[in-house]
Structure formats: structure tokens, C-alpha cells
Design an enzyme around this catalytic site. Structure first.
Site, PDB file in Angstrom:
ATOM      1  N   TYR A  15      38.060  67.754 -42.683  1.00  0.00           N
ATOM      2  CA  TYR A  15      37.845  67.932 -44.122  1.00  0.00           C
ATOM      3  C   TYR A  15      36.426  68.390 -44.465  1.00  0.00           C
ATOM      4  O   TYR A  15      36.138  68.639 -45.630  1.00  0.00           O
ATOM      5  CB  TYR A  15      38.123  66.615 -44.860  1.00  0.00           C
ATOM      6  CG  TYR A  15      39.531  66.129 -44.705  1.00  0.00           C
ATOM      7  CD1 TYR A  15      40.587  66.776 -45.336  1.00  0.00           C
ATOM      8  CD2 TYR A  15      39.814  65.018 -43.915  1.00  0.00           C
ATOM      9  CE1 TYR A  15      41.889  66.329 -45.189  1.00  0.00           C
ATOM     10  CE2 TYR A  15      41.111  64.560 -43.765  1.00  0.00           C
ATOM     11  CZ  TYR A  15      42.147  65.222 -44.404  1.00  0.00           C
ATOM     12  OH  TYR A  15      43.431  64.777 -44.260  1.00  0.00           O
ATOM     13  N   HIS A  20      37.598  70.104 -51.522  1.00  0.00           N
ATOM     14  CA  HIS A  20      37.696  68.725 -52.009  1.00  0.00           C
ATOM     15  C   HIS A  20      36.497  67.892 -51.564  1.00  0.00           C
ATOM     16  O   HIS A  20      36.241  66.826 -52.136  1.00  0.00           O
ATOM     17  CB  HIS A  20      38.988  68.105 -51.469  1.00  0.00           C
ATOM     18  CG  HIS A  20      39.711  67.222 -52.430  1.00  0.00           C
ATOM     19  ND1 HIS A  20      39.548  67.267 -53.807  1.00  0.00           N
ATOM     20  CD2 HIS A  20      40.646  66.246 -52.209  1.00  0.00           C
ATOM     21  CE1 HIS A  20      40.337  66.374 -54.377  1.00  0.00           C
ATOM     22  NE2 HIS A  20      41.011  65.737 -53.434  1.00  0.00           N
ATOM     23  N   PHE A  65      39.823  57.322 -48.080  1.00  0.00           N
ATOM     24  CA  PHE A  65      40.231  58.649 -48.519  1.00  0.00           C
ATOM     25  C   PHE A  65      40.046  58.736 -50.023  1.00  0.00           C
ATOM     26  O   PHE A  65      39.882  57.735 -50.714  1.00  0.00           O
ATOM     27  CB  PHE A  65      41.658  58.959 -48.054  1.00  0.00           C
ATOM     28  CG  PHE A  65      41.684  59.361 -46.609  1.00  0.00           C
ATOM     29  CD1 PHE A  65      41.549  60.693 -46.244  1.00  0.00           C
ATOM     30  CD2 PHE A  65      41.773  58.406 -45.615  1.00  0.00           C
ATOM     31  CE1 PHE A  65      41.524  61.061 -44.912  1.00  0.00           C
ATOM     32  CE2 PHE A  65      41.756  58.761 -44.277  1.00  0.00           C
ATOM     33  CZ  PHE A  65      41.632  60.095 -43.927  1.00  0.00           C
ATOM     34  N   ASN A  67      41.693  59.055 -52.711  1.00  0.00           N
ATOM     35  CA  ASN A  67      42.468  58.264 -53.673  1.00  0.00           C
ATOM     36  C   ASN A  67      42.023  56.813 -53.778  1.00  0.00           C
ATOM     37  O   ASN A  67      42.419  56.121 -54.706  1.00  0.00           O
ATOM     38  CB  ASN A  67      43.956  58.293 -53.311  1.00  0.00           C
ATOM     39  CG  ASN A  67      44.529  59.686 -53.367  1.00  0.00           C
ATOM     40  OD1 ASN A  67      43.841  60.651 -53.693  1.00  0.00           O
ATOM     41  ND2 ASN A  67      45.795  59.810 -53.050  1.00  0.00           N
ATOM     42  N   ASN A 113      42.217  62.247 -58.394  1.00  0.00           N
ATOM     43  CA  ASN A 113      42.549  60.907 -57.908  1.00  0.00           C
ATOM     44  C   ASN A 113      41.336  60.063 -57.533  1.00  0.00           C
ATOM     45  O   ASN A 113      41.368  58.838 -57.654  1.00  0.00           O
ATOM     46  CB  ASN A 113      43.525  60.992 -56.739  1.00  0.00           C
ATOM     47  CG  ASN A 113      44.892  61.436 -57.194  1.00  0.00           C
ATOM     48  OD1 ASN A 113      45.321  61.127 -58.299  1.00  0.00           O
ATOM     49  ND2 ASN A 113      45.585  62.182 -56.356  1.00  0.00           N
TER      50      ASN A 113
END
Length: 193
Positions: A15, A20, A65, A67, A113
Site C-alpha cells: 500500500y 489511499h 487498516f 477502517n 472510512n
């Protein structure tokens, strides 16, 4: 007075340079520029403490993560008794143009989120720096867009440098000065995606 700068993102190499994770990228750049010590894992986040000019600052990257970002941030805020007005969260935003910066206090989460998780545990009365990653082209899935890498990493790095150049203004009462300085610098930067 202590300030908390939070970058939102997902842990893991896969990631690292995704849209993001631009919040993580900003926090990493701040850490290196201002010579903060290496991150240590505490409260389910990577944390580093140091100074930016005369301001005491904690940098944090939730190591949950996206969320579940709220739990580690809430833990840090409660431990250090940081007022919500001294919390600044850097995050990606699909509803604004690529490499455009928006700053606001409170408000909705626009379906983000990570912000939703923080709002649930702390309320909404903290500062957000929204980093525009643009909206996906027709036919592209939103989750694919946010989890894919930037097409123009040079523009992203230039925008992050502009943020760092004026970051001490974020600790002042009138944050609109920061917004205007960064906006003026971005205007003259090639930011085509």
C-alpha cells in the site's frame, strides 16, 4: 501545547505509494524533513515525537487498516490529553482535484472510512487536511482507484513539499493563512495527473 499530526493509510508494503496512503506519505515526509526520531509502535500506531519550530508535535500513523483508524488515535488523544483543536488529520479525498489541498474543521466524512472511524470515537471537531487524489475515470472502480499508485508521483511530492514549507502555520489560530500559502504555491506547479 502539544499538537497531533495524523496521517491516514494502510500498513504494508503493497500500500506504500497508493493514493489511499497519501496521509502516511505526508507524515513520513514531515518526520524526515524535521528530523524526528524513528517511529516506534505504540497504541497500535507508529508514533514519533519532536518539534516543528517551537511547537511540540506527535506524528502518528495508525497501524490498523484504514477502517479502524479511530481506536489508536483515540488512545493517543486520551493519554496525552490533546484537545481536538490541536489534532490535524491528513487524508486522501476523491471529491477534489488531484493535488488540491483543502482544510476544514469538523464536517462530514464524505464516505471516508478512516474519518468515520475517528468521528465515532472522538467526534468531528478536529482539523482535516484533504489531499485531492481525483475521482476515478469512467468505468474505474473507486476502491481500485484509491488502492492504486499515483500516475504523477512528482506532483504529489511537490505538493507535500509545499505543505511542509508552511506547516508551522497549521499551529496558529488562523489556519486560512496556511490554506492560502499552499494554494498559491500549487497554482504554479505542474499537477497534471
Amino acid at each position: 501545547m502539544l499538537h497531533l499530526l495524523v496521517g491516514l493509510g494502510n500498513p504494508g508494503k503493497e500500500y506504500e505509494l497508493t493514493r489511499h496512503n497519501v496521509g502516511f506519505m505526508i507524515i513520513d515526509a514531515i518526520m524526515h524533513h524535521f528530523l524526528f526520531p524513528d517511529f516506534k509502535k505504540k497504541h497500535n500506531a507508529l508514533i514519533s515525537s519532536g518539534s516543528i519550530q517551537s511547537y511540540k508535535v506527535i506524528l502518528a500513523k495508525p497501524y490498523t487498516f484504514m477502517n479502524n483508524s479511530g481506536a489508536p488515535i483515540s488512545s493517543i488523544v486520551k493519554l496525552y490529553k490533546i484537545p481536538l483543536d490541536n489534532i490535524i488529520v491528513f487524508h486522501d479525498e476523491t471529491d477534489i482535484d488531484f493535488c488540491t489541498i483543502r482544510i476544514k474543521k469538523g464536517g462530514g466524512n464524505a464516505g471516508h472510512n478512516g474519518l468515520k472511524s475517528i468521528d465515532t470515537l472522538l467526534g468531528r471537531d478536529y482539523w482535516r487536511i484533504r489531499f485531492g487524489i481525483g475521482h476515478p475515470s469512467n468505468g474505474y472502480d473507486l476502491s481500485y482507484h484509491v488502492l492504486s499508485q499515483f500516475n504523477n508521483l512528482n506532483a504529489v511530492n511537490n505538493t507535500i513539499s509545499n505543505i511542509i514549507e508552511h506547516i508551522s502555520l497549521l499551529f496558529e489560530n488562523d489556519k486560512s493563512i496556511f490554506k492560502n500559502k499552499v494554494k498559491d504555491l500549487i497554482k504554479y506547479t505542474d499537477i497534471s495527473s
